[in-house]
Design a protein around this motif. Structure first.
Motif, PDB file in Angstrom:
ATOM      1  N   LEU A  94       3.565   1.895   1.794  1.00 25.49           N
ATOM      2  CA  LEU A  94       2.984   0.640   1.288  1.00 25.49           C
ATOM      3  C   LEU A  94       3.983  -0.261   0.561  1.00 25.49           C
ATOM      4  CD1 LEU A  94      -0.566   1.778   0.134  1.00 25.49           C
ATOM      5  CD2 LEU A  94       0.012   0.299   2.049  1.00 25.49           C
ATOM      6  N   PRO A  95       4.827   0.271  -0.342  1.00 24.92           N
ATOM      7  CA  PRO A  95       5.784  -0.642  -0.999  1.00 24.92           C
ATOM      8  C   PRO A  95       6.780  -1.275  -0.020  1.00 24.92           C
ATOM      9  CG  PRO A  95       5.746   1.493  -2.087  1.00 24.92           C
ATOM     10  CD  PRO A  95       4.917   1.617  -0.862  1.00 24.92           C
ATOM     11  N   TYR A  96       7.081  -0.574   1.071  1.00 29.15           N
ATOM     12  CA  TYR A  96       8.040  -1.084   2.049  1.00 29.15           C
ATOM     13  C   TYR A  96       7.386  -2.048   3.036  1.00 29.15           C
ATOM     14  CZ  TYR A  96      10.631   2.770   0.101  1.00 29.15           C
ATOM     15  OH  TYR A  96      11.250   3.620  -0.771  1.00 29.15           O
ATOM     16  N   LEU A  97       6.060  -2.094   3.021  1.00 31.18           N
ATOM     17  CA  LEU A  97       5.316  -3.028   3.873  1.00 31.18           C
ATOM     18  C   LEU A  97       4.854  -4.251   3.086  1.00 31.18           C
ATOM     19  CD1 LEU A  97       3.132  -0.470   5.844  1.00 31.18           C
ATOM     20  CD2 LEU A  97       4.999  -1.840   6.759  1.00 31.18           C
ATOM     21  N   GLU A  98       5.442  -4.467   1.908  1.00 35.99           N
ATOM     22  CA  GLU A  98       5.089  -5.596   1.037  1.00 35.99           C
ATOM     23  C   GLU A  98       3.620  -5.528   0.622  1.00 35.99           C
ATOM     24  OE1 GLU A  98       7.447  -7.701  -0.021  1.00 35.99           O
ATOM     25  OE2 GLU A  98       8.930  -6.654   1.204  1.00 35.99           O
ATOM     26  N   GLU A  99       3.119  -4.328   0.401  1.00 41.46           N
ATOM     27  CA  GLU A  99       1.718  -4.133   0.017  1.00 41.46           C
ATOM     28  C   GLU A  99       1.627  -3.459  -1.356  1.00 41.46           C
ATOM     29  OE1 GLU A  99      -0.897  -5.266   1.476  1.00 41.46           O
ATOM     30  OE2 GLU A  99      -0.021  -5.921   3.369  1.00 41.46           O
ATOM     31  N   GLN A 100       2.366  -3.963  -2.325  1.00 37.01           N
ATOM     32  CA  GLN A 100       2.355  -3.381  -3.666  1.00 37.01           C
ATOM     33  C   GLN A 100       0.964  -3.487  -4.301  1.00 37.01           C
ATOM     34  OE1 GLN A 100       4.745  -5.460  -2.593  1.00 37.01           O
ATOM     35  NE2 GLN A 100       6.659  -4.352  -2.799  1.00 37.01           N
ATOM     36  N   SER A 101       0.238  -4.547  -4.005  1.00 36.62           N
ATOM     37  CA  SER A 101      -1.097  -4.710  -4.588  1.00 36.62           C
ATOM     38  C   SER A 101      -2.054  -3.637  -4.071  1.00 36.62           C
ATOM     39  CB  SER A 101      -1.642  -6.103  -4.284  1.00 36.62           C
ATOM     40  OG  SER A 101      -1.716  -6.306  -2.888  1.00 36.62           O
ATOM     41  N   VAL A 102      -1.931  -3.257  -2.808  1.00 37.29           N
ATOM     42  CA  VAL A 102      -2.774  -2.200  -2.263  1.00 37.29           C
ATOM     43  C   VAL A 102      -2.362  -0.857  -2.856  1.00 37.29           C
ATOM     44  CG1 VAL A 102      -3.474  -1.000  -0.150  1.00 37.29           C
ATOM     45  CG2 VAL A 102      -3.149  -3.468  -0.129  1.00 37.29           C
ATOM     46  N   GLU A 103      -1.072  -0.649  -3.004  1.00 39.18           N
ATOM     47  CA  GLU A 103      -0.601   0.611  -3.597  1.00 39.18           C
ATOM     48  C   GLU A 103      -1.091   0.741  -5.037  1.00 39.18           C
ATOM     49  OE1 GLU A 103       3.436   3.207  -4.165  1.00 39.18           O
ATOM     50  OE2 GLU A 103       3.511   1.051  -4.467  1.00 39.18           O
ATOM     51  N   ALA A 104      -1.163  -0.361  -5.748  1.00 38.81           N
ATOM     52  CA  ALA A 104      -1.649  -0.316  -7.132  1.00 38.81           C
ATOM     53  C   ALA A 104      -3.116   0.101  -7.187  1.00 38.81           C
ATOM     54  CB  ALA A 104      -1.458  -1.671  -7.797  1.00 38.81           C
ATOM     55  N   LEU A 105      -3.877  -0.194  -6.147  1.00 39.40           N
ATOM     56  CA  LEU A 105      -5.288   0.197  -6.104  1.00 39.40           C
ATOM     57  C   LEU A 105      -5.488   1.655  -5.698  1.00 39.40           C
ATOM     58  CD1 LEU A 105      -6.784  -2.931  -4.308  1.00 39.40           C
ATOM     59  CD2 LEU A 105      -6.918  -2.370  -6.736  1.00 39.40           C
ATOM     60  N   TYR A 106      -4.482   2.243  -5.079  1.00 40.28           N
ATOM     61  CA  TYR A 106      -4.605   3.603  -4.550  1.00 40.28           C
ATOM     62  C   TYR A 106      -4.476   4.620  -5.677  1.00 40.28           C
ATOM     63  CZ  TYR A 106      -4.134   7.498  -1.386  1.00 40.28           C
ATOM     64  OH  TYR A 106      -4.330   8.670  -0.725  1.00 40.28           O
ATOM     65  N   HIS A 107      -5.374   5.581  -5.711  1.00 46.06           N
ATOM     66  CA  HIS A 107      -5.345   6.645  -6.714  1.00 46.06           C
ATOM     67  C   HIS A 107      -4.736   7.895  -6.082  1.00 46.06           C
ATOM     68  CE1 HIS A 107      -7.825   4.224  -9.346  1.00 46.06           C
ATOM     69  NE2 HIS A 107      -8.654   4.024  -8.346  1.00 46.06           N
ATOM     70  N   ARG A 108      -3.512   8.187  -6.422  1.00 47.58           N
ATOM     71  CA  ARG A 108      -2.851   9.357  -5.852  1.00 47.58           C
ATOM     72  C   ARG A 108      -3.405  10.674  -6.389  1.00 47.58           C
ATOM     73  NH1 ARG A 108       2.174   8.692  -3.162  1.00 47.58           N
ATOM     74  NH2 ARG A 108       2.696   6.516  -2.966  1.00 47.58           N
ATOM     75  N   ASP A 109      -4.106  10.620  -7.509  1.00 49.36           N
ATOM     76  CA  ASP A 109      -4.642  11.861  -8.072  1.00 49.36           C
ATOM     77  C   ASP A 109      -5.978  12.252  -7.445  1.00 49.36           C
ATOM     78  OD1 ASP A 109      -5.828   9.628  -9.150  1.00 49.36           O
ATOM     79  OD2 ASP A 109      -6.243  10.563 -11.078  1.00 49.36           O
ATOM     80  N   LYS A 110      -6.491  11.472  -6.512  1.00 53.06           N
ATOM     81  CA  LYS A 110      -7.725  11.794  -5.813  1.00 53.06           C
ATOM     82  C   LYS A 110      -7.420  12.062  -4.354  1.00 53.06           C
ATOM     83  CE  LYS A 110     -10.661   9.027  -8.781  1.00 53.06           C
ATOM     84  NZ  LYS A 110     -11.625   7.936  -8.844  1.00 53.06           N
ATOM     85  N   LEU A 111      -8.322  12.753  -3.701  1.00 56.20           N
ATOM     86  CA  LEU A 111      -8.156  12.967  -2.265  1.00 56.20           C
ATOM     87  C   LEU A 111      -8.247  11.627  -1.554  1.00 56.20           C
ATOM     88  CD1 LEU A 111     -10.403  16.099  -1.759  1.00 56.20           C
ATOM     89  CD2 LEU A 111      -7.948  16.023  -2.090  1.00 56.20           C
ATOM     90  N   TYR A 112      -7.373  11.410  -0.586  1.00 55.59           N
ATOM     91  CA  TYR A 112      -7.355  10.090   0.051  1.00 55.59           C
ATOM     92  C   TYR A 112      -8.626   9.800   0.821  1.00 55.59           C
ATOM     93  CZ  TYR A 112      -6.282  12.178   4.600  1.00 55.59           C
ATOM     94  OH  TYR A 112      -6.327  12.878   5.764  1.00 55.59           O
ATOM     95  N   CYS A 113      -9.374  10.828   1.183  1.00 56.05           N
ATOM     96  CA  CYS A 113     -10.609  10.605   1.934  1.00 56.05           C
ATOM     97  C   CYS A 113     -11.842  10.648   1.008  1.00 56.05           C
ATOM     98  CB  CYS A 113     -10.755  11.639   3.030  1.00 56.05           C
ATOM     99  SG  CYS A 113     -10.688  13.328   2.451  1.00 56.05           S
ATOM    100  N   ALA A 114     -11.617  10.808  -0.294  1.00 53.80           N
ATOM    101  CA  ALA A 114     -12.749  10.882  -1.220  1.00 53.80           C
ATOM    102  C   ALA A 114     -13.267   9.481  -1.528  1.00 53.80           C
ATOM    103  CB  ALA A 114     -12.317  11.552  -2.520  1.00 53.80           C
TER     104      ALA A 114
END
Length: 116
Positions: A94-114
């Motif tokens: 995501l950071p390399y795709l110029e999507e820092q705003s989406v990465e900021a919304l992503y919670h890495r401490d949760k399951l990605y499918c939760a």
């Protein structure tokens, strides 16, 4: 003395001829419009693939490895309900795709499918 009557409007044949010409022009232009739309779709797809390729190369240049297809990190002892981090390669890119705003919304401490 006979008066000549001025023609005030168009005859039915003239109107039908104009409609036929307009219909012919529209029918000739529709394939050209569809072709240009398909070219635009193909260009957009090519650009998206190019962006992913550049993102992979930049990730590899910075981390000396490509992103894994699936990441599972245990962040504590292995218990019945372990503290894990799960995500796939898209999150790492995501950071390399110029999507820092989406990465900021992503919670890495949760399951990605939760659900949120």
């Amino acid at each position: 003395m006979k008066r000549s009557r001025a023609v005030d409007g168009l005859t039915l044949i003239e109107v039908m001829l104009v409609v036929a010409i307009i219909g012919l022009l529209v029918s000739l232009s529709i394939p050209a419009i569809q072709a240009s739309r398909e070219t635009a779709r193909r260009t957009q797809c090519t650009n998206n693939l190019r962006q992913y390729g550049v993102a992979f190369v930049n990730f590899e240049a910075q981390n000396k490895t490509f992103p894994s297809a699936f990441t599972l990190r245990l962040k504590g002892p292995l218990t019945v309900d372990p503290d894990v981090e799960m995500n796939n390669y898209v999150v790492d890119l995501l950071p390399y795709l110029e999507e820092q705003s989406v990465e900021a919304l992503y919670h890495r401490d949760k399951l990605y499918c939760a659900p949120e």
